[in-house]
Design a protein around this motif. Structure first.
Motif, short mmCIF file in Angstrom:
data_model
loop_
_atom_site.label_atom_id
_atom_site.label_comp_id
_atom_site.label_asym_id
_atom_site.label_seq_id
_atom_site.Cartn_x
_atom_site.Cartn_y
_atom_site.Cartn_z
N THR A 29 0.85 -1.19 0.00
CA THR A 29 0.00 0.00 0.00
C THR A 29 0.88 1.24 0.00
N VAL A 30 0.28 2.38 -0.26
CA VAL A 30 0.97 3.66 -0.19
C VAL A 30 0.49 4.35 1.08
N ARG A 31 1.36 4.40 2.08
CA ARG A 31 0.93 4.86 3.40
C ARG A 31 1.33 6.29 3.72
N SER A 32 2.43 6.77 3.17
CA SER A 32 2.92 8.10 3.52
C SER A 32 2.14 9.18 2.79
N ILE A 33 2.19 10.37 3.35
CA ILE A 33 1.53 11.52 2.70
C ILE A 33 2.21 11.84 1.37
N ALA A 79 5.94 5.59 -12.84
CA ALA A 79 5.03 4.58 -12.27
C ALA A 79 3.77 4.39 -13.10
N VAL A 80 3.61 5.16 -14.17
CA VAL A 80 2.41 5.06 -15.01
C VAL A 80 2.22 3.65 -15.57
N PRO A 81 3.26 2.97 -16.11
CA PRO A 81 3.03 1.61 -16.61
C PRO A 81 2.52 0.65 -15.54
N LEU A 82 3.01 0.76 -14.33
CA LEU A 82 2.52 -0.10 -13.24
C LEU A 82 1.06 0.22 -12.93
N PHE A 83 0.72 1.50 -12.91
CA PHE A 83 -0.66 1.89 -12.66
C PHE A 83 -1.58 1.33 -13.73
N LEU A 84 -1.15 1.43 -14.99
CA LEU A 84 -1.96 0.91 -16.09
C LEU A 84 -2.13 -0.60 -15.99
N ALA A 85 -1.06 -1.29 -15.54
CA ALA A 85 -1.17 -2.73 -15.36
C ALA A 85 -2.19 -3.07 -14.27
N GLY A 86 -2.14 -2.33 -13.16
CA GLY A 86 -3.13 -2.54 -12.11
C GLY A 86 -4.54 -2.21 -12.56
N GLN A 87 -4.66 -1.13 -13.31
CA GLN A 87 -5.97 -0.74 -13.82
C GLN A 87 -6.53 -1.79 -14.77
N GLY A 88 -5.66 -2.31 -15.65
CA GLY A 88 -6.12 -3.35 -16.57
C GLY A 88 -6.52 -4.62 -15.86
N LEU A 89 -5.78 -5.00 -14.81
CA LEU A 89 -6.13 -6.19 -14.03
C LEU A 89 -7.47 -6.00 -13.34
N ALA A 90 -7.68 -4.82 -12.77
CA ALA A 90 -8.96 -4.55 -12.10
C ALA A 90 -10.12 -4.61 -13.07
N GLN A 91 -9.91 -4.11 -14.29
CA GLN A 91 -10.98 -4.15 -15.29
C GLN A 91 -11.26 -5.58 -15.74
N CYS A 92 -10.20 -6.39 -15.86
CA CYS A 92 -10.40 -7.78 -16.26
C CYS A 92 -11.18 -8.55 -15.20
N LEU A 93 -10.91 -8.23 -13.94
CA LEU A 93 -11.59 -8.90 -12.84
C LEU A 93 -12.95 -8.28 -12.52
N ARG A 99 -12.26 -1.37 -4.78
CA ARG A 99 -11.30 -2.47 -4.93
C ARG A 99 -10.34 -2.21 -6.08
N ALA A 100 -10.83 -1.60 -7.14
CA ALA A 100 -9.96 -1.28 -8.27
C ALA A 100 -8.87 -0.30 -7.86
N GLN A 101 -9.20 0.67 -7.03
CA GLN A 101 -8.20 1.62 -6.55
C GLN A 101 -7.16 0.93 -5.69
N GLN A 102 -7.55 -0.06 -4.92
CA GLN A 102 -6.60 -0.81 -4.12
C GLN A 102 -5.62 -1.59 -4.99
N VAL A 103 -6.13 -2.18 -6.08
CA VAL A 103 -5.26 -2.91 -6.99
C VAL A 103 -4.30 -1.94 -7.68
N GLU A 104 -4.78 -0.78 -8.09
CA GLU A 104 -3.91 0.22 -8.71
C GLU A 104 -2.83 0.68 -7.73
N GLU A 105 -3.22 0.86 -6.47
CA GLU A 105 -2.26 1.27 -5.45
C GLU A 105 -1.21 0.18 -5.22
N LEU A 106 -1.65 -1.06 -5.19
CA LEU A 106 -0.72 -2.17 -5.04
C LEU A 106 0.27 -2.21 -6.19
#
Length: 238
Positions: A29-33, A79-93, A99-106
């Motif tokens: 997760t992204v915990r810091s401000i 970090a944009v490619p990683l975000f897009l990968a998380g976004q694509g995974l959330a859309q596939c699922l 929950r999609a935001q959590q996957v993007e954050e991960l």
């Protein structure tokens, strides 16, 4: 040739080992401000194509009335490619929005574990380039990954690991100076370091002064000398 193959295998082993340990220990997760603000910039780049952040994020108001992060944009952009990968995974699922935001954050949280693994490998290769043994270089790479503050910093989305990687790349380029590519490596790394954190300006200035000093005290590499030397009359006639 056998030493080269062994070094390549050790480099891949080092990368896989450091990344595996980092993935076992990072928060996911992204915990810091600071990290939350940079994540907001990444999300804004993907969804709106600009650098503005939401009103609740930490930042300063620009001339257009919107808020912008006070941090450098390099981490958010890379970090944009990683975000897009998380976004694509959330859309596939077909996950709901929260929950999609959590996957993007991960996905974005994977950025620094990867950066630290690359830093360890780059230090390993730099040590070999300086003439150290493979065992010593490997120990240096492991110590860099697990025996410094990078092991703590990689657990969140912040700019320190990327700064370390870029400064190491810049110093390596100046230390080698075997051609135009090494000078280009130092220059690009220094520029990205400044875009990563404005506070890196002092280190970037030191790299710049070192480059000027090294260029002044010794002959230029052949690739640079060829650019600086005018063509001979015989070549002009041709």
């Amino acid at each position: 040739m056998s030493d080269l193959r062994t070094s390549r295998r050790l480099a891949w082993w080092l990368f896989a080992t450091v990344l595996s340990v980092n993935l076992l220990c990072f928060s996911g997760t992204v915990r810091s401000i600071d990290g939350g603000t940079m994540l907001a910039v990444t999300r804004s780049l993907v969804t709106r194509g600009d650098f503005a952040v939401p009103e609740e994020a930490v930042g300063s108001r620009g001339r257009d009335g919107r808020k912008y992060a006070q941090y450098g944009p390099a981490c958010s952009f890379l970090a944009v490619p990683l975000f897009l990968a998380g976004q694509g995974l959330a859309q596939c699922l077909r996950l709901p929005a929260d929950r999609a935001q959590q996957v993007e954050e991960l996905a974005v949280a994977l950025f620094n574990p990867l950066v630290v693994a690359l830093t360890a490998v780059l230090l390993f290769l730099a040590a070999l380039d300086l003439g150290l043994t493979q065992r010593t270089a490997l120990a240096g790479g492991l110590l860099c990954a697990f025996g410094t503050g990078l092991f703590v910093q990689m657990k969140d989305f912040n700019s320190e690991p990327l700064s370390a990687l870029l400064f190491l790349a810049g110093v390596l380029g100046l230390a080698r100076r075997r051609g135009l590519g090494d000078y280009a490596l130092a220059g690009v790394a220094a520029g990205l370091a400044l875009l990563t954190r404005p506070a890196n300006g002092l280190g970037v200035g030191i790299i710049g002064l070192a480059a000027v000093y090294l260029a002044a005290r010794g002959p230029l590499p052949a690739s640079l000398a060829g650019l600086a030397t005018p063509p001979s009359p015989a070549r002009r006639e041709r």
